[in-house]
Design an enzyme around this catalytic site. Structure first.
Site, PDB file in Angstrom:
ATOM      1  N   SER A 187     -19.451  42.610  29.642  1.00  0.00           N
ATOM      2  CA  SER A 187     -19.564  42.667  27.773  1.00  0.00           C
ATOM      3  C   SER A 187     -20.042  43.816  27.451  1.00  0.00           C
ATOM      4  O   SER A 187     -20.060  44.248  28.316  1.00  0.00           O
ATOM      5  CB  SER A 187     -20.041  40.826  27.892  1.00  0.00           C
ATOM      6  OG  SER A 187     -20.333  41.080  25.686  1.00  0.00           O
ATOM      7  N   LYS A 197     -15.122  42.115  23.567  1.00  0.00           N
ATOM      8  CA  LYS A 197     -16.230  41.579  24.028  1.00  0.00           C
ATOM      9  C   LYS A 197     -16.683  40.357  23.275  1.00  0.00           C
ATOM     10  O   LYS A 197     -16.360  39.633  24.681  1.00  0.00           O
ATOM     11  CB  LYS A 197     -17.858  42.559  23.711  1.00  0.00           C
ATOM     12  CG  LYS A 197     -17.499  43.837  24.129  1.00  0.00           C
ATOM     13  CD  LYS A 197     -17.249  44.324  25.584  1.00  0.00           C
ATOM     14  CE  LYS A 197     -17.342  45.646  25.889  1.00  0.00           C
ATOM     15  NZ  LYS A 197     -16.653  45.808  27.391  1.00  0.00           N
ATOM     16  N   TYR A 228     -14.367  46.604  18.662  1.00  0.00           N
ATOM     17  CA  TYR A 228     -15.239  46.662  20.218  1.00  0.00           C
ATOM     18  C   TYR A 228     -16.172  44.735  20.320  1.00  0.00           C
ATOM     19  O   TYR A 228     -15.792  44.825  21.768  1.00  0.00           O
ATOM     20  CB  TYR A 228     -16.424  47.347  19.941  1.00  0.00           C
ATOM     21  CG  TYR A 228     -17.490  48.034  21.482  1.00  0.00           C
ATOM     22  CD1 TYR A 228     -16.686  47.651  22.554  1.00  0.00           C
ATOM     23  CD2 TYR A 228     -18.836  47.485  21.390  1.00  0.00           C
ATOM     24  CE1 TYR A 228     -17.454  48.036  23.589  1.00  0.00           C
ATOM     25  CE2 TYR A 228     -19.471  47.397  22.442  1.00  0.00           C
ATOM     26  CZ  TYR A 228     -18.478  47.858  23.633  1.00  0.00           C
ATOM     27  OH  TYR A 228     -19.192  48.079  24.920  1.00  0.00           O
TER      28      TYR A 228
HETATM   29  N1  LIG Z   1     -23.154  52.436  27.794  1.00  0.00           N
HETATM   30  C1  LIG Z   1     -23.002  51.566  27.395  1.00  0.00           C
HETATM   31  O1  LIG Z   1     -23.893  51.871  26.383  1.00  0.00           O
HETATM   32  C2  LIG Z   1     -23.101  50.469  27.320  1.00  0.00           C
HETATM   33  C3  LIG Z   1     -21.033  49.690  27.981  1.00  0.00           C
HETATM   34  N2  LIG Z   1     -20.489  48.881  28.035  1.00  0.00           N
HETATM   35  C4  LIG Z   1     -19.609  48.238  28.742  1.00  0.00           C
HETATM   36  O2  LIG Z   1     -19.805  48.959  29.983  1.00  0.00           O
HETATM   37  C5  LIG Z   1     -18.563  49.175  30.374  1.00  0.00           C
HETATM   38  C6  LIG Z   1     -19.364  51.032  31.174  1.00  0.00           C
HETATM   39  O3  LIG Z   1     -19.301  51.314  29.841  1.00  0.00           O
HETATM   40  P1  LIG Z   1     -19.581  52.685  30.926  1.00  0.00           P
HETATM   41  O4  LIG Z   1     -20.004  53.184  31.715  1.00  0.00           O
HETATM   42  O5  LIG Z   1     -20.599  53.011  29.115  1.00  0.00           O
HETATM   43  O6  LIG Z   1     -18.620  53.898  30.542  1.00  0.00           O
HETATM   44  P2  LIG Z   1     -17.805  55.081  30.812  1.00  0.00           P
HETATM   45  O7  LIG Z   1     -17.301  55.381  29.717  1.00  0.00           O
HETATM   46  O8  LIG Z   1     -18.580  55.809  31.267  1.00  0.00           O
HETATM   47  O9  LIG Z   1     -17.111  54.722  32.040  1.00  0.00           O
HETATM   48  C7  LIG Z   1     -15.957  54.271  31.534  1.00  0.00           C
HETATM   49  C8  LIG Z   1     -14.914  53.970  32.656  1.00  0.00           C
HETATM   50  O10 LIG Z   1     -13.538  53.289  32.353  1.00  0.00           O
HETATM   51  C9  LIG Z   1     -12.933  53.471  32.745  1.00  0.00           C
HETATM   52  N3  LIG Z   1     -11.185  53.204  32.416  1.00  0.00           N
HETATM   53  C10 LIG Z   1     -11.505  53.415  30.958  1.00  0.00           C
HETATM   54  N4  LIG Z   1     -10.173  53.055  30.366  1.00  0.00           N
HETATM   55  C11 LIG Z   1      -9.789  52.867  31.566  1.00  0.00           C
HETATM   56  C12 LIG Z   1      -8.517  51.990  31.225  1.00  0.00           C
HETATM   57  N5  LIG Z   1      -7.468  52.419  30.607  1.00  0.00           N
HETATM   58  N6  LIG Z   1      -7.694  52.006  32.350  1.00  0.00           N
HETATM   59  C13 LIG Z   1      -9.014  52.072  33.811  1.00  0.00           C
HETATM   60  N7  LIG Z   1     -10.278  52.110  33.784  1.00  0.00           N
HETATM   61  C14 LIG Z   1     -10.760  52.694  32.998  1.00  0.00           C
HETATM   62  C15 LIG Z   1     -13.224  55.040  32.834  1.00  0.00           C
HETATM   63  O11 LIG Z   1     -12.253  56.180  33.812  1.00  0.00           O
HETATM   64  P3  LIG Z   1     -11.574  56.904  33.714  1.00  0.00           P
HETATM   65  O12 LIG Z   1     -11.218  57.623  32.060  1.00  0.00           O
HETATM   66  O13 LIG Z   1     -10.672  57.844  34.427  1.00  0.00           O
HETATM   67  O14 LIG Z   1     -10.030  55.710  32.566  1.00  0.00           O
HETATM   68  C16 LIG Z   1     -14.873  54.690  33.799  1.00  0.00           C
HETATM   69  O15 LIG Z   1     -14.622  54.840  34.816  1.00  0.00           O
HETATM   70  C17 LIG Z   1     -17.855  48.702  28.897  1.00  0.00           C
HETATM   71  O16 LIG Z   1     -16.861  47.727  29.515  1.00  0.00           O
HETATM   72  C18 LIG Z   1     -18.297  49.051  28.775  1.00  0.00           C
HETATM   73  O17 LIG Z   1     -18.743  48.818  26.974  1.00  0.00           O
HETATM   74  C19 LIG Z   1     -21.926  47.788  27.442  1.00  0.00           C
HETATM   75  C20 LIG Z   1     -23.145  48.670  26.550  1.00  0.00           C
HETATM   76  C21 LIG Z   1     -23.237  49.091  26.461  1.00  0.00           C
HETATM   77  C1  LIG Z   2     -32.909  36.449  18.683  1.00  0.00           C
HETATM   78  C2  LIG Z   2     -33.785  37.466  18.931  1.00  0.00           C
HETATM   79  C3  LIG Z   2     -32.779  38.918  19.417  1.00  0.00           C
HETATM   80  C4  LIG Z   2     -33.536  40.779  19.521  1.00  0.00           C
HETATM   81  C5  LIG Z   2     -32.616  41.329  19.884  1.00  0.00           C
HETATM   82  C6  LIG Z   2     -30.859  41.020  19.043  1.00  0.00           C
HETATM   83  C7  LIG Z   2     -30.973  43.020  19.288  1.00  0.00           C
HETATM   84  C8  LIG Z   2     -29.600  43.062  18.792  1.00  0.00           C
HETATM   85  C9  LIG Z   2     -28.781  44.742  19.573  1.00  0.00           C
HETATM   86  C10 LIG Z   2     -27.522  44.925  19.715  1.00  0.00           C
HETATM   87  C11 LIG Z   2     -27.048  46.395  20.235  1.00  0.00           C
HETATM   88  C12 LIG Z   2     -25.929  46.291  20.556  1.00  0.00           C
HETATM   89  C13 LIG Z   2     -25.918  47.316  21.804  1.00  0.00           C
HETATM   90  C14 LIG Z   2     -23.904  47.768  21.886  1.00  0.00           C
HETATM   91  C15 LIG Z   2     -23.967  49.058  22.941  1.00  0.00           C
HETATM   92  C16 LIG Z   2     -23.196  48.910  23.097  1.00  0.00           C
HETATM   93  O1  LIG Z   2     -21.712  48.174  23.943  1.00  0.00           O
HETATM   94  C17 LIG Z   2     -22.195  50.259  23.044  1.00  0.00           C
HETATM   95  N1  LIG Z   2     -22.948  50.959  23.750  1.00  0.00           N
HETATM   96  C18 LIG Z   2     -20.917  50.740  23.370  1.00  0.00           C
HETATM   97  O2  LIG Z   2     -20.679  51.053  24.589  1.00  0.00           O
END
Ligand SMILES: NC(=O)C1=CN([C@@H]2O[C@H](COP(=O)(O)OP(=O)(O)OC[C@H]3O[C@@H](n4cnc5c(N)ncnc54)[C@H](OP(=O)(O)O)[C@@H]3O)[C@@H](O)[C@H]2O)C=CC1
Ligand SMILES: CCCCCCCCCCCCCCCC(=O)[C@@H](N)CO
Length: 322
Positions: free
Chosen positions: A172, A190, A186
Site C-alpha cells: 500500500s 491504496k 492513488y
Molecule cells: N516510491 C514511493 O514513494 C512509494 C511507493 N509505494 C508503492 O510501492 C510500490 C512500488 O513502488 P516503486 O518501487 O516506487 O515503483 P517503480 O515505479 O520504481 O516500479 C514499479 C514496478 O511495477 C511494475 N509495474 C508497473 N505497472 C505494472 C503493470 N501494469 N503490470 C505489471 N507490473 C507493473 C514496473 O515494471 P514495468 O513498468 O516494466 O511494468 C516496476 O517493476 C507501488 O505499489 C507504489 O505505489 C508506496 C509508498 C511510496
Molecule cells: C497521527 C500522526 C500522523 C503523523 C504523520 C502523518 C504523515 C502522513 C504523510 C503521508 C505521506 C504519504 C506519502 C505517499 C507516498 C507515495 O505513495 C507516493 N510517493 C507514490 O508512490
C-alpha cells in the site's frame, strides 16, 4: 489507608490485566513465515521497492520470481541481483491488468509461498485537472491488478501439499492510510487494498494464509523520480510530514513484517503513529502492539488533528498566494 493501598494496587494491576486479556484475545494468532528455500513471487520486482525486496529475499535464501511488463527492465533487474548476490531469479513479463497473462505466469513459476503484490503506478494531480483515463489507469493497475494477481495465485496456494504457513503481502502506501492532496485516485486505489486485505484475511485464515499490508512513506525509487517531475507543490509539502526512505530500508521492514505475519506493516516512526491512528478494526496478532494501540489511540488522534490543522493552514496559504 487500606483503601489507598488497594487503589494503588488496582492502578498497577490494570495494565497487567489489560495485557493478560489482550494476550488471550489477540487474533489471528501469532505466526512465523519462513522464506529460506521457499518461493517468493514479487510483482513490480524489476524496479524500486520490488527490486530491493527481490534482492533481499534472494540473499536470505529464497527462490525468487519477479513479474513486470517490460522484459528489458526484468533482464536488467535479474542481472543486478545476480551481480549483488550471485543468485538467479526467474522473470515473467506480464501486465497485472491481464488476468490470463498473469495466470500463465503463475502456473509457469510454480507454487508460491510468499506472494508480494507490489506493482503500482502513481500520477499525482488534482482530480479536477486529471484525465479520467489516468484515474482508471491507477485503479486498474494498483487495485484491479492486485485482485488479478491474488485470483491467479490463490488456488495453488490453498491446495499446497506443504502444510507450512504462507503469505500474501500487498504494497500500500501511507497515502492508503490518509488521503493526501493530489492523490484522489492513488489514495482510493491504496485504501481499496485495505478493504481487500481485511476481508481476504478472514477468508483464508483457515488455509493458514497470512495477509500483510505494507505502508511506506515517500521512497527513493525510479518511479518516485518520475512522479516528482509533476507532483503538485501541496502534495510535496503534505507528504513531507513523513520522512523519505530508501528502497532497501522499506524492503527490510516489509520483509520482516511479512515473516512475522504482521497484518499492518509500518515502515518509519510516522508510519507507526499513522498505523495506531488508523488501526480501526484491523486484525492484530501482537498483544504488545494491541496494548500500545489501546493506550495511545486517544493521544495519537489528537496529534492527527494537529497534522490536519497544519495541512489545512498550508492549503489556505497556498490559495491566498495563487
Ligand atoms: N516510491 C514511493 O514513494 C512509494 C511507493 N509505494 C508503492 O510501492 C510500490 C512500488 O513502488 P516503486 O518501487 O516506487 O515503483 P517503480 O515505479 O520504481 O516500479 C514499479 C514496478 O511495477 C511494475 N509495474 C508497473 N505497472 C505494472 C503493470 N501494469 N503490470 C505489471 N507490473 C507493473 C514496473 O515494471 P514495468 O513498468 O516494466 O511494468 C516496476 O517493476 C507501488 O505499489 C507504489 O505505489 C508506496 C509508498 C511510496
Ligand atoms: C497521527 C500522526 C500522523 C503523523 C504523520 C502523518 C504523515 C502522513 C504523510 C503521508 C505521506 C504519504 C506519502 C505517499 C507516498 C507515495 O505513495 C507516493 N510517493 C507514490 O508512490
Amino acid at each position: 489507608m487500606a483503601d489507598l493501598n488497594l487503589a494503588f494496587l488496582l492502578f498497577l494491576l490494570t495494565p497487567v490485566l489489560l495485557l493478560a486479556v489482550l494476550f488471550l484475545i489477540a487474533r489471528p494468532r501469532p505466526v512465523r513465515i519462513p522464506i529460506k528455500n521457499r518461493h517468493v513471487f514479487i510483482t513490480g520486482g524489476s524496479s524500486g521497492i520490488g527490486l530491493a525486496l527481490a534482492q533481499r529475499a534472494a540473499s536470505e535464501g529464497a527462490r525468487v520470481s519477479i513479474l513486470a511488463r517490460s522484459q528489458g527492465k526484468l533482464d536488467e533487474a535479474k542481472q543486478a541481483i545476480q551481480l549483488a548476490t550471485g543468485i538467479d531469479v526467474a522473470t515473467f513479463a506480464a501486465d497485472v491488468r491481464d488476468l490470463e497473462a498473469v495466470k500463465r505466469a503463475v502456473e509457469e513459476a510454480g507454487p508460491i509461498d510468499v506472494l508480494v503484490v507490489n506493482q503500482g503506478v502513481f500520477v499525482p494531480e488534482e482530480l479536477d485537472r486529471q484525465a479520467i483515463d489516468e484515474v482508471k489507469f491507477m485503479l486498474d493497475v494498483n487495485l484491479v491488478g492486485s485482485f488479478n494477481m491474488i485470483k491467479a495465485a490463490l488456488p495453488s496456494m490453498k491446495s499446497r501439499t506443504d502444510r507450512r504457513p504462507v503469505s500474501i503481502a500487498l504494497m500500500s502506501s501511507q497515502a492508503g492510510q490518509v488521503g493526501i492532496y493530489g492523490y484522489t485516485a492513488y489514495s482510493a486505489s491504496k485504501f481499496g487494498l485495505r478493504g481487500l486485505a481485511e476481508a481476504l484475511q478472514q477468508e483464508v485464515i483457515a488455509d493458514d494464509i497470512h495477509v500483510s499490508l505494507v505502508f511506506p512513506p515517500d521512497t527513493e525509487t525510479p518511479g518516485f523520480v518520475e512522479e516528482n517531475k509533476r507532483r503538485p507543490q501541496l502534495t510535496n509539502v503534505i507528504a513531507a510530514s513523513s520522512g523519505a526512505m530508501k528502497a532497501e530500508d522499506v524492503a527490510k521492514k516489509a520483509l520482516s513484517g511479512i515473516k512475522s505475519g504482521s497484518f499492518i506493516v509500518p515502515c518509519n516512526f510516522e508510519g507507526l503513529l499513522l498505523s495506531i491512528a488508523t488501526a480501526g478494526l484491523s486484525p492484530q496478532r501482537s498483544f504488545v502492539m494491541a496494548f500500545f494501540e489501546v493506550i495511545a489511540v486517544g493521544l495519537v488522534r489528537l496529534l492527527a488533528l494537529f497534522f490536519q490543522w497544519n495541512w489545512y493552514r498550508t492549503i489556505e496559504k497556498w490559495h491566498a498566494q495563487h
